[in-house]
Design a protein around this motif. Structure first.
Motif, PDB file in Angstrom:
ATOM      1  N   SER A 182      47.146  -9.960  22.493  1.00 54.76           N
ATOM      2  CA  SER A 182      46.355 -10.891  21.677  1.00 54.76           C
ATOM      3  C   SER A 182      47.097 -12.189  21.384  1.00 54.76           C
ATOM      4  CB  SER A 182      45.962 -10.235  20.358  1.00 54.76           C
ATOM      5  OG  SER A 182      45.127  -9.128  20.593  1.00 54.76           O
ATOM      6  N   SER A 183      48.405 -12.078  21.274  1.00 54.88           N
ATOM      7  CA  SER A 183      49.193 -13.267  20.932  1.00 54.88           C
ATOM      8  C   SER A 183      49.509 -14.105  22.162  1.00 54.88           C
ATOM      9  CB  SER A 183      50.492 -12.827  20.265  1.00 54.88           C
ATOM     10  OG  SER A 183      51.168 -11.896  21.091  1.00 54.88           O
ATOM     11  N   GLY A 184      49.076 -13.647  23.321  1.00 58.79           N
ATOM     12  CA  GLY A 184      49.424 -14.328  24.567  1.00 58.79           C
ATOM     13  C   GLY A 184      50.823 -13.914  25.003  1.00 58.79           C
ATOM     14  N   ASN A 185      51.032 -13.846  26.280  1.00 53.24           N
ATOM     15  CA  ASN A 185      52.354 -13.452  26.761  1.00 53.24           C
ATOM     16  C   ASN A 185      52.648 -14.112  28.101  1.00 53.24           C
ATOM     17  OD1 ASN A 185      50.182 -11.308  27.105  1.00 53.24           O
ATOM     18  ND2 ASN A 185      51.626 -10.563  28.641  1.00 53.24           N
ATOM     19  N   GLU A 186      53.937 -14.240  28.339  1.00 52.99           N
ATOM     20  CA  GLU A 186      54.405 -14.974  29.505  1.00 52.99           C
ATOM     21  C   GLU A 186      55.417 -14.119  30.258  1.00 52.99           C
ATOM     22  OE1 GLU A 186      55.242 -19.179  28.690  1.00 52.99           O
ATOM     23  OE2 GLU A 186      57.124 -18.924  29.791  1.00 52.99           O
ATOM     24  N   ASN A 191      41.338 -13.806  24.249  1.00 57.48           N
ATOM     25  CA  ASN A 191      40.548 -14.273  23.118  1.00 57.48           C
ATOM     26  C   ASN A 191      39.508 -13.194  22.835  1.00 57.48           C
ATOM     27  OD1 ASN A 191      38.474 -15.460  21.504  1.00 57.48           O
ATOM     28  ND2 ASN A 191      39.198 -17.484  22.102  1.00 57.48           N
ATOM     29  N   VAL A 208      47.998  -7.922  28.918  1.00 53.26           N
ATOM     30  CA  VAL A 208      47.592  -9.107  28.171  1.00 53.26           C
ATOM     31  C   VAL A 208      47.519  -8.754  26.698  1.00 53.26           C
ATOM     32  CG1 VAL A 208      45.901 -10.962  27.976  1.00 53.26           C
ATOM     33  CG2 VAL A 208      46.166  -9.761  30.157  1.00 53.26           C
ATOM     34  N   GLN A 227      46.459 -14.909  28.501  1.00 53.91           N
ATOM     35  CA  GLN A 227      45.911 -15.150  27.164  1.00 53.91           C
ATOM     36  C   GLN A 227      44.685 -14.273  26.972  1.00 53.91           C
ATOM     37  OE1 GLN A 227      46.332 -18.243  24.916  1.00 53.91           O
ATOM     38  NE2 GLN A 227      48.378 -18.423  25.762  1.00 53.91           N
ATOM     39  N   THR A 240      51.340 -16.743  32.779  1.00 54.32           N
ATOM     40  CA  THR A 240      50.991 -16.683  31.364  1.00 54.32           C
ATOM     41  C   THR A 240      49.600 -16.095  31.224  1.00 54.32           C
ATOM     42  OG1 THR A 240      52.312 -18.650  30.859  1.00 54.32           O
ATOM     43  CG2 THR A 240      50.645 -18.006  29.247  1.00 54.32           C
TER      44      THR A 240
END
Lengths: 116, 109
Positions: free
Chosen positions: B52-56, B65, B50, B63, B61
């Protein structure tokens, strides 16, 4: 490529007996870890080897547990004498690079230990 | 309080549904974050890291925070084969992984 292998897959022993678990990491993986999951709890870290040296053994519950990795290849985890609360699944994992953020851990199938 | 908290579920969803799991961690010094998948009586397997920018990754997906110390996993178009326990995992000190207790997902036809 062979994965992380653990032996035995199951072990049933009586309280007070000794059990030795074995882990063969993926060939070439210097980093080897032991984790365990006791009933109803989350998986918890036990210790980390880099080659034959113990890098971090802060998770070892007490001195009844002894881990070794002579020669930096396979590792053994001995429990002596076993207590009822030692029952659970013992996982071994290995990785190529020491920083977990950059190199995934590959887990073995685990040894299910039951102490009666 | 546990260092990594997850809703244990189970989440029972029909095939094709979208499902989301959340996880919170208490140690702000945590450095790396992962979702692992564990099938019944099997070993944990890395699903995805995971960032910080989010990934798929396909239907998955993740995320992160950092301000809220919160991690999420979204699964779209659920398949029967997605049924498993999903473990939220953080790396805090050195190479030690801290596992959540897991969230059970059951996808039904």
């Amino acid at each position: 490529e062979a994965g992380v292998t653990q032996f035995p897959s199951h072990s049933v022993i009586e309280k007070g007996q000794t059990v030795t678990l074995r882990c063969d990491p993926i060939s070439g993986h210097d980093n080897l870890y032991w984790y365990r999951r006791v009933m109803g709890k989350e998986i918890k870290f036990l210790l980390h080897f880099v080659k034959e040296s113990k890098q971090d053994e802060s998770g070892m519950p007490n001195n009844r547990f002894l881990a070794e990795r002579t020669g930096g290849t396979y590792s053994t985890l001995k429990v002596q004498p076993a207590e009822l609360e030692d029952s659970g699944v013992y996982f071994c994992a290995s990785s190529q690079v020491g920083t977990v953020g950059y190199s995934p851990l590959h887990f073995g199938n685990g040894t299910r230990l039951t102490v009666t | 309080r546990k260092e990594v908290e997850q809703d244990p579920g189970p989440f029972n969803v029909p095939e094709g549904a979208t499902v989301a799991f959340n996880c919170t961690y208490s140690n702000s010094a945590s450095q790396s974050f992962f979702w692992y998948r564990q099938d019944c009586r099997k070993e944990p397997k890395l699903l995805m890291s995971v960032y910080s920018s989010g990934n798929e990754d396909g239907r998955f997906t993740a995320q992160l925070n950092r301000a809220s110390q919160y991690i999420s996993l979204l699964i779209r178009d659920s398949k029967l084969s997605d049924s498993a326990t999903y473990l939220c995992v953080v790396n805090r000190d050195g190479n030690k992984l801290v596992f959540g207790a897991g969230t059970i997902l059951r996808v039904k036809s």
